[in-house]
Design a protein around this motif. Sequence first.
Motif, PDB file in Angstrom:
ATOM      1  N   LYS A   1      37.897  21.227  46.283  1.00 15.80           N
ATOM      2  CA  LYS A   1      36.705  20.306  45.999  1.00 15.80           C
ATOM      3  C   LYS A   1      35.716  20.703  46.891  1.00 15.80           C
ATOM      4  O   LYS A   1      34.467  20.416  47.334  1.00 15.80           O
ATOM      5  CB  LYS A   1      36.600  18.962  45.147  1.00 15.80           C
ATOM      6  CG  LYS A   1      36.812  19.145  43.460  1.00 15.80           C
ATOM      7  CD  LYS A   1      37.793  17.856  43.340  1.00 15.80           C
ATOM      8  CE  LYS A   1      36.229  17.251  43.022  1.00 15.80           C
ATOM      9  NZ  LYS A   1      35.580  18.029  41.874  1.00 15.80           N
ATOM     10  N   LYS A   2      36.870  20.508  47.798  1.00  9.91           N
ATOM     11  CA  LYS A   2      35.791  19.919  49.692  1.00  9.91           C
ATOM     12  C   LYS A   2      34.604  21.767  49.656  1.00  9.91           C
ATOM     13  O   LYS A   2      33.612  21.077  49.830  1.00  9.91           O
ATOM     14  CB  LYS A   2      36.796  19.777  50.763  1.00  9.91           C
ATOM     15  CG  LYS A   2      36.071  19.615  52.164  1.00  9.91           C
ATOM     16  CD  LYS A   2      37.154  18.958  53.486  1.00  9.91           C
ATOM     17  CE  LYS A   2      37.533  20.386  53.057  1.00  9.91           C
ATOM     18  NZ  LYS A   2      38.994  19.982  54.214  1.00  9.91           N
ATOM     19  N   TYR A   3      35.789  22.494  50.223  1.00 11.38           N
ATOM     20  CA  TYR A   3      35.213  23.634  50.145  1.00 11.38           C
ATOM     21  C   TYR A   3      34.625  24.413  48.679  1.00 11.38           C
ATOM     22  O   TYR A   3      33.401  24.807  49.623  1.00 11.38           O
ATOM     23  CB  TYR A   3      36.328  25.209  50.435  1.00 11.38           C
ATOM     24  CG  TYR A   3      36.615  24.797  51.559  1.00 11.38           C
ATOM     25  CD1 TYR A   3      35.971  24.906  52.641  1.00 11.38           C
ATOM     26  CD2 TYR A   3      37.641  23.780  51.871  1.00 11.38           C
ATOM     27  CE1 TYR A   3      36.946  24.587  53.845  1.00 11.38           C
ATOM     28  CE2 TYR A   3      38.848  23.889  53.504  1.00 11.38           C
ATOM     29  CZ  TYR A   3      37.602  24.196  53.711  1.00 11.38           C
ATOM     30  OH  TYR A   3      38.217  23.615  55.332  1.00 11.38           O
ATOM     31  N   GLN A   4      34.142  23.955  47.906  1.00  9.87           N
ATOM     32  CA  GLN A   4      33.408  24.255  46.936  1.00  9.87           C
ATOM     33  C   GLN A   4      32.250  23.831  46.749  1.00  9.87           C
ATOM     34  O   GLN A   4      31.054  24.213  47.286  1.00  9.87           O
ATOM     35  CB  GLN A   4      34.401  23.440  45.592  1.00  9.87           C
ATOM     36  CG  GLN A   4      34.786  24.802  45.055  1.00  9.87           C
ATOM     37  CD  GLN A   4      35.369  24.218  43.316  1.00  9.87           C
ATOM     38  OE1 GLN A   4      35.328  22.524  43.202  1.00  9.87           O
ATOM     39  NE2 GLN A   4      36.015  24.879  42.424  1.00  9.87           N
ATOM     40  N   PHE A   5      32.093  22.397  47.310  1.00 11.45           N
ATOM     41  CA  PHE A   5      30.355  21.582  47.261  1.00 11.45           C
ATOM     42  C   PHE A   5      30.363  21.762  49.046  1.00 11.45           C
ATOM     43  O   PHE A   5      28.898  22.551  49.107  1.00 11.45           O
ATOM     44  CB  PHE A   5      31.256  20.052  48.582  1.00 11.45           C
ATOM     45  CG  PHE A   5      30.269  19.277  48.764  1.00 11.45           C
ATOM     46  CD1 PHE A   5      29.267  18.682  48.317  1.00 11.45           C
ATOM     47  CD2 PHE A   5      30.275  19.024  49.997  1.00 11.45           C
ATOM     48  CE1 PHE A   5      27.743  18.324  48.444  1.00 11.45           C
ATOM     49  CE2 PHE A   5      29.173  17.896  50.469  1.00 11.45           C
ATOM     50  CZ  PHE A   5      28.192  17.496  49.589  1.00 11.45           C
ATOM     51  N   ARG A   6      30.808  22.440  50.380  1.00 14.32           N
ATOM     52  CA  ARG A   6      30.331  23.125  50.915  1.00 14.32           C
ATOM     53  C   ARG A   6      29.832  24.495  51.103  1.00 14.32           C
ATOM     54  O   ARG A   6      29.179  24.766  51.806  1.00 14.32           O
ATOM     55  CB  ARG A   6      31.679  23.312  52.723  1.00 14.32           C
ATOM     56  CG  ARG A   6      32.406  21.593  52.909  1.00 14.32           C
ATOM     57  CD  ARG A   6      32.780  21.939  53.971  1.00 14.32           C
ATOM     58  NE  ARG A   6      33.840  20.336  54.702  1.00 14.32           N
ATOM     59  CZ  ARG A   6      34.279  20.642  55.127  1.00 14.32           C
ATOM     60  NH1 ARG A   6      35.105  21.039  56.339  1.00 14.32           N
ATOM     61  NH2 ARG A   6      34.796  18.893  56.212  1.00 14.32           N
ATOM     62  N   LEU A   7      30.573  24.655  50.574  1.00 14.44           N
ATOM     63  CA  LEU A   7      30.344  26.697  50.346  1.00 14.44           C
ATOM     64  C   LEU A   7      29.212  26.262  49.497  1.00 14.44           C
ATOM     65  O   LEU A   7      28.069  27.229  49.514  1.00 14.44           O
ATOM     66  CB  LEU A   7      31.284  27.239  49.609  1.00 14.44           C
ATOM     67  CG  LEU A   7      32.842  27.767  50.350  1.00 14.44           C
ATOM     68  CD1 LEU A   7      33.445  28.796  49.584  1.00 14.44           C
ATOM     69  CD2 LEU A   7      31.668  28.634  51.736  1.00 14.44           C
ATOM     70  N   GLY A   8      28.861  25.770  48.047  1.00 11.27           N
ATOM     71  CA  GLY A   8      27.611  25.577  47.281  1.00 11.27           C
ATOM     72  C   GLY A   8      26.504  25.383  47.921  1.00 11.27           C
ATOM     73  O   GLY A   8      25.499  26.023  48.211  1.00 11.27           O
ATOM     74  N   LYS A   9      26.616  24.023  49.208  1.00 14.09           N
ATOM     75  CA  LYS A   9      25.533  23.813  50.658  1.00 14.09           C
ATOM     76  C   LYS A   9      25.098  24.877  50.738  1.00 14.09           C
ATOM     77  O   LYS A   9      23.582  24.983  50.801  1.00 14.09           O
ATOM     78  CB  LYS A   9      25.644  22.919  51.377  1.00 14.09           C
ATOM     79  CG  LYS A   9      26.268  21.480  50.908  1.00 14.09           C
ATOM     80  CD  LYS A   9      24.545  21.459  49.686  1.00 14.09           C
ATOM     81  CE  LYS A   9      24.829  19.199  49.811  1.00 14.09           C
ATOM     82  NZ  LYS A   9      23.605  19.111  48.730  1.00 14.09           N
ATOM     83  N   LEU A  10      26.224  25.777  51.501  1.00 13.83           N
ATOM     84  CA  LEU A  10      25.705  26.925  52.142  1.00 13.83           C
ATOM     85  C   LEU A  10      24.469  28.125  51.201  1.00 13.83           C
ATOM     86  O   LEU A  10      23.856  28.399  51.367  1.00 13.83           O
ATOM     87  CB  LEU A  10      26.458  27.861  52.091  1.00 13.83           C
ATOM     88  CG  LEU A  10      26.445  29.329  53.308  1.00 13.83           C
ATOM     89  CD1 LEU A  10      25.259  28.979  54.412  1.00 13.83           C
ATOM     90  CD2 LEU A  10      27.935  29.529  53.548  1.00 13.83           C
ATOM     91  N   GLU A  11      24.825  28.269  49.910  1.00 11.26           N
ATOM     92  CA  GLU A  11      25.149  28.864  48.608  1.00 11.26           C
ATOM     93  C   GLU A  11      22.715  28.454  48.566  1.00 11.26           C
ATOM     94  O   GLU A  11      22.429  29.320  47.958  1.00 11.26           O
ATOM     95  CB  GLU A  11      25.535  28.548  47.560  1.00 11.26           C
ATOM     96  CG  GLU A  11      27.017  29.982  48.142  1.00 11.26           C
ATOM     97  CD  GLU A  11      26.339  31.660  48.321  1.00 11.26           C
ATOM     98  OE1 GLU A  11      25.617  31.771  47.801  1.00 11.26           O
ATOM     99  OE2 GLU A  11      27.248  31.768  48.897  1.00 11.26           O
ATOM    100  N   GLU A  12      22.850  27.686  48.101  1.00 12.57           N
ATOM    101  CA  GLU A  12      21.711  26.775  48.060  1.00 12.57           C
ATOM    102  C   GLU A  12      20.467  26.770  48.961  1.00 12.57           C
ATOM    103  O   GLU A  12      19.743  27.300  49.199  1.00 12.57           O
ATOM    104  CB  GLU A  12      21.507  25.021  48.428  1.00 12.57           C
ATOM    105  CG  GLU A  12      21.985  24.115  47.547  1.00 12.57           C
ATOM    106  CD  GLU A  12      22.638  23.432  46.814  1.00 12.57           C
ATOM    107  OE1 GLU A  12      21.703  23.024  48.578  1.00 12.57           O
ATOM    108  OE2 GLU A  12      22.882  22.472  46.412  1.00 12.57           O
ATOM    109  N   VAL A  13      21.080  27.461  50.607  1.00 13.17           N
ATOM    110  CA  VAL A  13      20.383  27.196  51.728  1.00 13.17           C
ATOM    111  C   VAL A  13      20.147  28.882  51.176  1.00 13.17           C
ATOM    112  O   VAL A  13      18.968  29.522  51.729  1.00 13.17           O
ATOM    113  CB  VAL A  13      20.771  27.985  52.650  1.00 13.17           C
ATOM    114  CG1 VAL A  13      19.867  28.037  54.364  1.00 13.17           C
ATOM    115  CG2 VAL A  13      20.861  25.770  53.473  1.00 13.17           C
ATOM    116  N   LYS A  14      20.844  29.991  51.587  1.00 15.26           N
ATOM    117  CA  LYS A  14      21.188  31.284  50.923  1.00 15.26           C
ATOM    118  C   LYS A  14      20.407  31.844  50.065  1.00 15.26           C
ATOM    119  O   LYS A  14      19.564  32.660  49.797  1.00 15.26           O
ATOM    120  CB  LYS A  14      22.741  31.863  50.837  1.00 15.26           C
ATOM    121  CG  LYS A  14      23.197  32.025  52.245  1.00 15.26           C
ATOM    122  CD  LYS A  14      24.780  32.208  52.162  1.00 15.26           C
ATOM    123  CE  LYS A  14      24.999  33.734  51.137  1.00 15.26           C
ATOM    124  NZ  LYS A  14      26.514  33.950  52.061  1.00 15.26           N
ATOM    125  N   SER A  15      20.162  31.350  49.106  1.00 13.90           N
ATOM    126  CA  SER A  15      19.005  31.529  48.075  1.00 13.90           C
ATOM    127  C   SER A  15      17.640  31.009  47.965  1.00 13.90           C
ATOM    128  O   SER A  15      17.231  32.204  47.944  1.00 13.90           O
ATOM    129  CB  SER A  15      19.419  30.169  46.615  1.00 13.90           C
ATOM    130  OG  SER A  15      19.493  29.049  46.917  1.00 13.90           O
TER     131      SER A  15
END
Length: 205
Positions: free
Chosen positions: A94-108
């Motif tokens: 869940k920690k990495y899902q959360f962190r990678l999700g934040k990165l994906e928000e920026v990338k979108s």
Amino acid sequence: MMEGISEAISALGQFLMAGAAIAGAVAAFMGLDRWKNQTVWQGDRDLARKLLVSLYLRKNAVKAVRNPFGFEGEGGPIAADTPEDEKNWKATLKKYQFRLGKLEEVKSEIFALEAEAKAIWGNEIEEFSRQVWNREHELAVEIYEYINAQHPRYRGSDYFEDKEARKSNSLQVFGGSSQDPFWPKYDAACINLETYLRTKLGRKQ
């Protein structure tokens, strides 16, 4: 004689008026052309500035993904019925899902800006952007391997072929040393993209 002089002066006046009109039209055209160039330059500058800011946010998001430290509950609570031997693994997942999700928000957001840039500037930006995306994909694969290795099914065995492979994965995911194999390559890709974007600001780095 006077009549001839008068006709000559009149013709000269008409010639000068016509010349002035042409000069005014040329000046107006040149002014419009300068205005158009200024508008194009300002548009390029604004788009490049947005992409540069997004790039800095992107790098910070990648740093956050690789942070070896976390806090309890990062990524959200674990389901109450989670088996005891899977709780740590679930927390890591869940920690990495959360962190990678934040990165994906920026990338979108970057994806939309880059689509606009590609339409205006051509495909050149894609060449630089792809270098950054490829490095991020490599990191995501290493994180996937790291998370899998934490699963209870691999307790008492080793998910990786040997200790060197485990160490290599750890360095890719966390870095934090002079042996970091990920960040120098990722940073170089970002610098290449940044240098390209700065040419659209009207000045180079």
